[in-house]
Design an enzyme around this catalytic site. Structure first.
Site, PDB file in Angstrom:
ATOM      1  N   ASN A 180      43.931  -6.612  60.165  1.00 35.58           N
ATOM      2  CA  ASN A 180      44.804  -6.761  59.003  1.00 35.58           C
ATOM      3  C   ASN A 180      46.259  -6.701  59.463  1.00 35.58           C
ATOM      4  O   ASN A 180      46.729  -5.666  59.918  1.00 35.58           O
ATOM      5  CB  ASN A 180      44.489  -5.618  58.020  1.00 35.58           C
ATOM      6  CG  ASN A 180      45.337  -5.671  56.760  1.00 35.58           C
ATOM      7  OD1 ASN A 180      46.289  -6.445  56.660  1.00 35.58           O
ATOM      8  ND2 ASN A 180      44.999  -4.833  55.802  1.00 35.58           N
ATOM      9  N   HIS A 194      43.539 -12.797  52.132  1.00 34.64           N
ATOM     10  CA  HIS A 194      44.105 -11.733  52.958  1.00 34.64           C
ATOM     11  C   HIS A 194      43.017 -11.231  53.905  1.00 34.64           C
ATOM     12  O   HIS A 194      41.892 -10.962  53.491  1.00 34.64           O
ATOM     13  CB  HIS A 194      44.612 -10.608  52.051  1.00 34.64           C
ATOM     14  CG  HIS A 194      45.128  -9.436  52.808  1.00 34.64           C
ATOM     15  ND1 HIS A 194      46.001  -9.575  53.868  1.00 34.64           N
ATOM     16  CD2 HIS A 194      44.898  -8.109  52.676  1.00 34.64           C
ATOM     17  CE1 HIS A 194      46.280  -8.374  54.337  1.00 34.64           C
ATOM     18  NE2 HIS A 194      45.615  -7.465  53.639  1.00 34.64           N
ATOM     19  N   CYS A 199      50.775  -6.049  51.730  1.00 27.07           N
ATOM     20  CA  CYS A 199      49.968  -7.188  52.199  1.00 27.07           C
ATOM     21  C   CYS A 199      50.114  -8.414  51.303  1.00 27.07           C
ATOM     22  O   CYS A 199      49.702  -9.504  51.681  1.00 27.07           O
ATOM     23  CB  CYS A 199      48.500  -6.800  52.285  1.00 27.07           C
ATOM     24  SG  CYS A 199      48.184  -5.454  53.409  1.00 27.07           S
TER      25      CYS A 199
HETATM   26  N1  ACO Z   1      34.379   4.583  62.983  1.00 27.18           N
HETATM   27  C1  ACO Z   1      33.299   5.299  62.635  1.00 27.18           C
HETATM   28  N2  ACO Z   1      33.159   5.889  61.447  1.00 27.18           N
HETATM   29  C2  ACO Z   1      34.165   5.739  60.570  1.00 27.18           C
HETATM   30  C3  ACO Z   1      35.317   5.013  60.861  1.00 27.18           C
HETATM   31  C4  ACO Z   1      35.407   4.432  62.138  1.00 27.18           C
HETATM   32  N3  ACO Z   1      36.468   3.714  62.528  1.00 27.18           N
HETATM   33  N4  ACO Z   1      36.136   5.040  59.790  1.00 27.18           N
HETATM   34  C5  ACO Z   1      35.523   5.757  58.848  1.00 27.18           C
HETATM   35  N5  ACO Z   1      34.332   6.190  59.317  1.00 27.18           N
HETATM   36  C6  ACO Z   1      33.344   6.997  58.642  1.00 27.18           C
HETATM   37  C7  ACO Z   1      33.953   7.831  57.533  1.00 27.18           C
HETATM   38  O1  ACO Z   1      34.502   9.029  58.061  1.00 27.18           O
HETATM   39  C8  ACO Z   1      32.751   8.087  56.669  1.00 27.18           C
HETATM   40  O2  ACO Z   1      32.010   9.142  57.238  1.00 27.18           O
HETATM   41  P1  ACO Z   1      31.407  10.315  56.308  1.00 27.18           P
HETATM   42  O3  ACO Z   1      30.449   9.602  55.411  1.00 27.18           O
HETATM   43  O4  ACO Z   1      30.779  11.199  57.303  1.00 27.18           O
HETATM   44  O5  ACO Z   1      32.583  10.877  55.597  1.00 27.18           O
HETATM   45  C9  ACO Z   1      31.923   6.807  56.829  1.00 27.18           C
HETATM   46  O6  ACO Z   1      32.396   6.154  58.014  1.00 27.18           O
HETATM   47  C10 ACO Z   1      32.045   5.868  55.665  1.00 27.18           C
HETATM   48  O7  ACO Z   1      33.421   5.730  55.352  1.00 27.18           O
HETATM   49  P2  ACO Z   1      33.884   4.894  54.122  1.00 27.18           P
HETATM   50  O8  ACO Z   1      35.346   5.056  53.921  1.00 27.18           O
HETATM   51  O9  ACO Z   1      32.979   5.153  52.981  1.00 27.18           O
HETATM   52  O10 ACO Z   1      33.583   3.417  54.673  1.00 27.18           O
HETATM   53  P3  ACO Z   1      33.725   2.072  53.900  1.00 27.18           P
HETATM   54  O11 ACO Z   1      32.459   1.361  53.932  1.00 27.18           O
HETATM   55  O12 ACO Z   1      34.406   2.232  52.584  1.00 27.18           O
HETATM   56  O13 ACO Z   1      34.709   1.268  54.847  1.00 27.18           O
HETATM   57  C11 ACO Z   1      37.033   0.668  55.119  1.00 27.18           C
HETATM   58  C12 ACO Z   1      35.995   1.785  55.140  1.00 27.18           C
HETATM   59  C13 ACO Z   1      36.718  -0.292  56.215  1.00 27.18           C
HETATM   60  C14 ACO Z   1      38.393   1.275  55.332  1.00 27.18           C
HETATM   61  C15 ACO Z   1      36.980  -0.046  53.781  1.00 27.18           C
HETATM   62  O14 ACO Z   1      36.967   0.886  52.734  1.00 27.18           O
HETATM   63  C16 ACO Z   1      38.133  -1.009  53.554  1.00 27.18           C
HETATM   64  O15 ACO Z   1      38.217  -2.040  54.185  1.00 27.18           O
HETATM   65  N6  ACO Z   1      39.008  -0.729  52.586  1.00 27.18           N
HETATM   66  C17 ACO Z   1      40.051  -1.644  52.155  1.00 27.18           C
HETATM   67  C18 ACO Z   1      41.158  -1.843  53.119  1.00 27.18           C
HETATM   68  C19 ACO Z   1      42.113  -2.886  52.553  1.00 27.18           C
HETATM   69  O16 ACO Z   1      41.718  -3.858  51.958  1.00 27.18           O
HETATM   70  N7  ACO Z   1      43.372  -2.733  52.678  1.00 27.18           N
HETATM   71  C20 ACO Z   1      44.211  -3.770  52.073  1.00 27.18           C
HETATM   72  C21 ACO Z   1      45.519  -3.508  51.946  1.00 27.18           C
HETATM   73  S1  ACO Z   1      46.254  -2.880  53.406  1.00 27.18           S
HETATM   74  C22 ACO Z   1      47.973  -2.902  53.121  1.00 27.18           C
HETATM   75  O17 ACO Z   1      48.443  -3.247  52.086  1.00 27.18           O
HETATM   76  C23 ACO Z   1      48.830  -2.365  54.236  1.00 27.18           C
END
Ligand code: ACO
Length: 345
Positions: free
Chosen positions: A302, A272, A132
């Protein structure tokens, strides 16, 4: 001789022996595929909800390329738009740099395929891979060729067909990403400071946070590797999230400090577009006003290396960024990699 006008910022390159040859983005263009996939569409694919996706990420819909539309097609369309806007022909382009993690093929480069598609018969072409963060890495590389007078016209493209490496059964990742491309034409523009600085960083010790294990020399494609889902993007979301905020914040501070700039002097911050909560957290730490930050992830999700390039094109198109304005680009991605660039538009 440095003939640049005095400004209320420092040009860091001038402090390092710069002698008047700057590099400006003279045009930008972008392209996203026609097909829109909404959060409601994803509710039918995996156990998720529009409410979860919107509240946790800010994403409402994303674009998905057609089966016969590849990264090089998206990149070529973005590039053609950027070139058309400024009246530069394909033949005038001397170098094409494409940032992507979803090349059409491992080789040849997607840049070479785009070279053919846009008729840039005189251009050298290669890809870079910084996930990214790729667009800032590519801009900085392109700038070196302009400042060193090696080339007059360089085309920098961020292009991705992430839908091709997404596991559409994994709700943790499939809701986050989209396809698209953005392009910038780089040239020397007399009197303009252009790309003032770019702070880039990487931390390979955290490579496991975000990767695609299969398909490379470590794990070539086999029936077993495909069945194990190793050819899909994998991410540890929570750790990636924390690292993204810290890295973008630190890079922004360093880039601003190099230019003796206060964040209040920046007209537009283009981060980003991965997650609205990351953007808000970085913005809060930097002390930016809401109206300084450009956000379009609600419509595209993204798009990795294409993300800030598409956003930059839209911000310029909407008249938010005018010539002379100061722009701050912020990126973060797999590697880990990150970067911040300050541009006098
Ligand atoms: N729908 C419903 N529930 C979901 C979903 C979904 N799509 N995805 C995850 N959950 C659930 C999980 O299973 C978890 O459930 P559990 O507690 O029963 O295990 C719960 O939601 C919480 O999951 P978390 O991973 O803790 O959620 P978080 O608040 O951290 O958000 C997210 C997840 C959106 C992926 C976030 O962590 C994020 O944006 N991370 C960074 C991504 C990023 O910046 N990437 C950049 C680079 S990408 C590249 O270089 C290609």
């Amino acid at each position: 001789m440095n003939t640049l006008p005095e400004k209320d910022f420092t040009n860091p390159r001038a402090q390092h022996g710069f002698v008047g040859r700057t590099c400006s983005i003279v045009s930008v263009g972008s392209y996203v595929p026609e097909k829109i996939v909404t959060n409601a569409d994803l509710e039918r694919l995996v156990d998720t909800s529009d409410e979860w996706i919107t509240s946790r990420t800010g994403i409402r819909e994303r674009r998905v390329a057609a089966a016969d539309e590849f990264t090089s097609d998206l990149g070529a369309k973005a590039a053609s738009r950027a070139l058309e806007k400024v009246g530069i022909s394909g033949e005038q382009v001397q170098l094409i740099i494409v940032a992507t993690i979803t090349p059409d093929m491992t080789f040849p480069s997607t840049a070479a395929l785009i070279q053919q598609k846009i008729g840039a018969v005189n251009a050298a072409a290669f890809d870079i891979e910084a996930a990214c963060s790729g667009f800032i890495y590519a801009l900085e590389i392109g700038q070196q060729f302009i400042m060193s007078r090696t080339y007059e016209t360089v085309l920098v493209i961020g292009a991705e067909k992430l839908s091709s490496i997404i596991n559409w059964k994994d709700r943790n990742t499939c809701v986050l990403f989209g396809d698209g491309a953005g392009a910038a034409v780089l040239q020397y523009r007399p009197g303009s400071h252009g790309l003032l600085t770019a702070c880039m960083g990487a931390d390979g010790s955290k490579a496991d946070l975000l990767n695609m294990p299969g398909g490379g020399s470590r794990c070539p494609a086999t029936v077993d590797s495909v069945n194990a889902g190793l050819h899909f993007l994998r991410m540890e979301g929570k750790e990636t999230f924390k690292n993204a905020i810290n890295a973008m914040n630190a890079a922004a501070h360093e880039a601003l400090a190099r230019c003796n700039l206060d964040i209040a002097q920046i007209k537009c911050v283009i981060p980003h577009q991965a997650n609205r909560r990351i953007i808000d957290a970085v913005g809060e730490r930097l002390g930016v006003r809401q109206d300084q930050v450009f956000v379009n992830l609600d419509r595209y999700g993204n798009t990795s290396a294409a993300s800030v390039a598409i956003a930059l094109d839209e911000a310029v198109d909407q008249g938010i960024i005018q010539r002379g304005d100061l722009v701050l680009l912020l990126v973060f991605g797999a590697g880990l990699t990150w970067g911040a660039a300050v541009i006098e538009w």
